[in-house]
Write an enzyme that holds these catalytic residues in place. Structure first.
Site, PDB file in Angstrom:
ATOM      1  N   CYS A 141      83.492  70.879  31.099  1.00 49.19           N
ATOM      2  CA  CYS A 141      82.989  69.772  31.384  1.00 49.19           C
ATOM      3  C   CYS A 141      83.345  68.658  30.613  1.00 49.19           C
ATOM      4  O   CYS A 141      83.591  68.878  29.511  1.00 49.19           O
ATOM      5  CB  CYS A 141      81.491  69.925  31.575  1.00 49.19           C
ATOM      6  N   LYS A 201      79.502  79.143  24.123  1.00 49.14           N
ATOM      7  CA  LYS A 201      79.256  80.035  23.084  1.00 49.14           C
ATOM      8  C   LYS A 201      80.481  81.142  22.992  1.00 49.14           C
ATOM      9  O   LYS A 201      80.541  81.956  22.057  1.00 49.14           O
ATOM     10  CB  LYS A 201      77.771  81.062  23.416  1.00 49.14           C
ATOM     11  N   SER A 239      71.464  70.423  25.153  1.00 47.69           N
ATOM     12  CA  SER A 239      73.064  70.306  25.488  1.00 47.69           C
ATOM     13  C   SER A 239      73.853  69.295  24.657  1.00 47.69           C
ATOM     14  O   SER A 239      73.258  68.253  24.315  1.00 47.69           O
ATOM     15  CB  SER A 239      73.070  70.138  26.871  1.00 47.69           C
TER      16      SER A 239
END
Length: 557
Positions: free
Chosen positions: A193, A123, A470
């Site tokens: 990630c 975000k 996600s």
């Protein structure tokens, strides 16, 4: 060149302001140069941000080399992985608005001439970009770069695999030792990630928007190229300030269309829909969910990065990165190459000479993974205002699915039922009251999707929610259902056993209940009590708009 910073550095009446700068050791020469805010989200709680102090220092060096005065400003940032599965996730999406507001506050209060934005994770990237576009000042994004993939059993893995390993362990498909191996091996170092999850999606889309330099989305965090890129970003902002190229000169209707096209080609996170809607809103560009489907229909999907496939961000980088993807798209005239970018050059000039070095990581446009894009927006009586699915991560056999609803009023209820083995092949798991208002905060739910994947149910069970999934989720995970249950949406009217039909190729999702029956249920519907009443989340729940509008703050208060 008229500088905004003259409001705090120039003239007799500004002597008090200058004295405060001198208190910090700034010199007269530094105050006579453009003041550049280097907004860093460095912290010791987010792996993607752990090294941003090094990135910010390199940016500052670049600013100084180009004749500016860099000024470090901090930003908050939530690690979605650590916040996952508990009350912390309620704060993640909502923090985007706090970040945008705080960047605006610091920039306007101190009359900065330009910004280099140094985010990395989910975000933080869109929050910072929203602020730059809102204020319409020169800005460049320089992210911290992706994490390298881990390695277990000679297979590249990333964060999604450890979440799936939890599901596999619950189903006794692996033992504690193998779970520990995944736990220790999936995240080998700093960076965002390693799959095409939300953080890397947005960092790539910043390139596509033109607000970041080529390489921003894909150069690994640990590579020396990331430090060089940061120095180049510091130099680039000085050029933008000198030429008075502002954020809205770069982010506009044409570049947003380019970003939508790249989104579809890359197979980005479904959360990119929320963030592109929010950025477009700040830029004053009309954008609605139908435009995503229109773009998808004409844009081939060229990449299957994790979780959709076995490749990771390092592979995309070696293949040529976003410029290589853009070069493929340009072959069929799918991009506007005349848009100006943060390099001071056009997109066409930026990608001149770029080439696809690995047709396995980036499919040639003549032989794509699919002729349609990686994201689809579904409509129907279950989601009259739309819902979102990452189509590129859905197994072919689940593109069309019909099954009985298994209804849960929170993520916790759903995950407990999944772990208890109560969800079977063919089911459609419905998780509601998790939307922007009802959550509040529209929690991201990697736990349920990964549990099903780990239990080998991702090719036979669908999940539907008014919350989010996600970027690491795979399978028929359909989120952002609008209107949400807390706003009276029909997802709140579904009953256990109702048959839900999903048809992703036709962009359709419906519950097989008559209009009359739905009307009867709605008449008897009683809204539940708000989950959160106090703190700023309580205020957020009252002020947040629909996910179909990007979960922005309501504009008509």
């Amino acid at each position: 060149m008229a500088l905004r910073s003259a409001n705090v550095t120039q003239g007799i009446e500004k002597a008090p302001m200058r004295s405060l700068f001198y208190a910090m050791g700034y010199t007269k020469e530094e105050l006579d140069r453009p003041l550049i805010g280097v907004v860093s989200a460095h912290s010791e709680i987010v792996p993607g941000h752990y090294h941003l102090d090094k990135i910010a220092e390199a940016v500052k060096a670049g600013v100084r080399m180009a004749g500016g005065t860099p000024i470090l400003i901090p930003s908050i940032g939530v690690c979605d992985g650590i916040a996952m599965g508990h009350i912390g996730m309620k704060y993640s999406l909502a923090s985007r608005e706090l970040i945008a507001d705080s960047v605006e506050t610091m920039t306007m209060a101190h009359a900065l001439d330009g910004l280099v934005l140094v985010p990395n994770c989910d975000k933080i990237v869109p929050g910072m970009v929203m602020a730059a576009v809102r204020m319409n000042i020169p800005a460049v994004v320089c992210s911290g770069g992706p994490m390298m993939a881990g390695l277990v059993d000679e297979e590249e893995i990333s964060l999604s695999k450890i979440f799936e390993a939890v599901g596999a362990r619950k189903a006794n498909l692996i033992d504690d030792a193998k779970l520990e191996e995944f736990e220790q091996g999936c995240c080998p170092g700093c960076g965002s990630c390693a799959g095409m999850y939300t953080a890397n999606s947005m960092n790539c889309l910043c390139e596509a928007l033109g607000i970041a330099l080529p390489g921003n989305g894909t150069i690994p965090a640990v590579h020396n190229g990331r430090i060089r890129l940061a120095k180049m970003a510091g130099q680039a902002i000085m050029q933008l300030v000198e030429k008075d190229i502002k954020a809205r000169d770069i982010i506009n209707e044409r570049s947003i269309k380019n970003a939508l096209t790249c989104d579809m080609a890359l197979g980005c996170s479904s959360n990119s829909v929320l963030h592109l809607l929010a950025i477009a809103n700040e830029a004053g560009v009309p954008l609605d969910l139908n435009m995503f489907n229109q773009t998808s229909e004409k844009t081939p999907n060229l990449c299957h990065l994790a979780p959709a496939g076995d490749t990771h961000m390092q592979d995309l980088n070696i293949a040529g990165g976003i410029p290589a993807v853009q070069t493929e798209l340009a072959k069929k005239g799918l991009l506007d190459l005349s848009v100006i970018t943060a390099t001071g050059k056009t997109l066409g000039e930026n990608i001149e000479g770029a080439r696809n070095k690995n047709p396995e990581a980036i499919r040639p446009i003549e032989t794509p993974f699919s002729e349609t894009g990686g994201i689809a927006i579904l409509f129907g009586n279950l989601a009259p205002e739309g819902c979102v699915v990452k189509r590129s991560a859905v197994a072919p056999e689940m593109l069309k699915h019909s099954g009985p609803a298994r209804v849960f009023n929170s993520e916790e209820e759903a995950i407990a039922s999944i772990y208890a083995g109560k969800i079977v092949q063919g089911d459609v798991v419905v998780i509601r009251y998790e939307g922007p208002k009802g959550g509040p905060g529209m929690r991201e739910m990697l736990g349920p999707t990964s549990a099903l994947a780990g239990m080998k149910l991702d090719k036979s069970v669908a999940l539907i929610t008014d919350g989010r999934f996600s970027g690491a989720s795979r399978g028929a995970s359909i989120g952002h259902v609008c209107p949400e249950a807390a706003s009276g949406g029909s997802i709140g009217l579904i009953e256990e056993g109702d048959i839900i039909e999903i048809n992703i190729p036709e962009y359709a999702i419906n519950v097989q209940v008559s209009d009359e029956e739905l009307a009867k249920r709605k008449a008897a519907y009683v809204a539940p009590e708000p989950k959160v009443r106090s703190g700023w989340l309580g205020r957020y729940a009252k002020l947040v708009d629909s996910a179909a509008k990007g979960a922005i703050m309501k504009q008509d208060l």
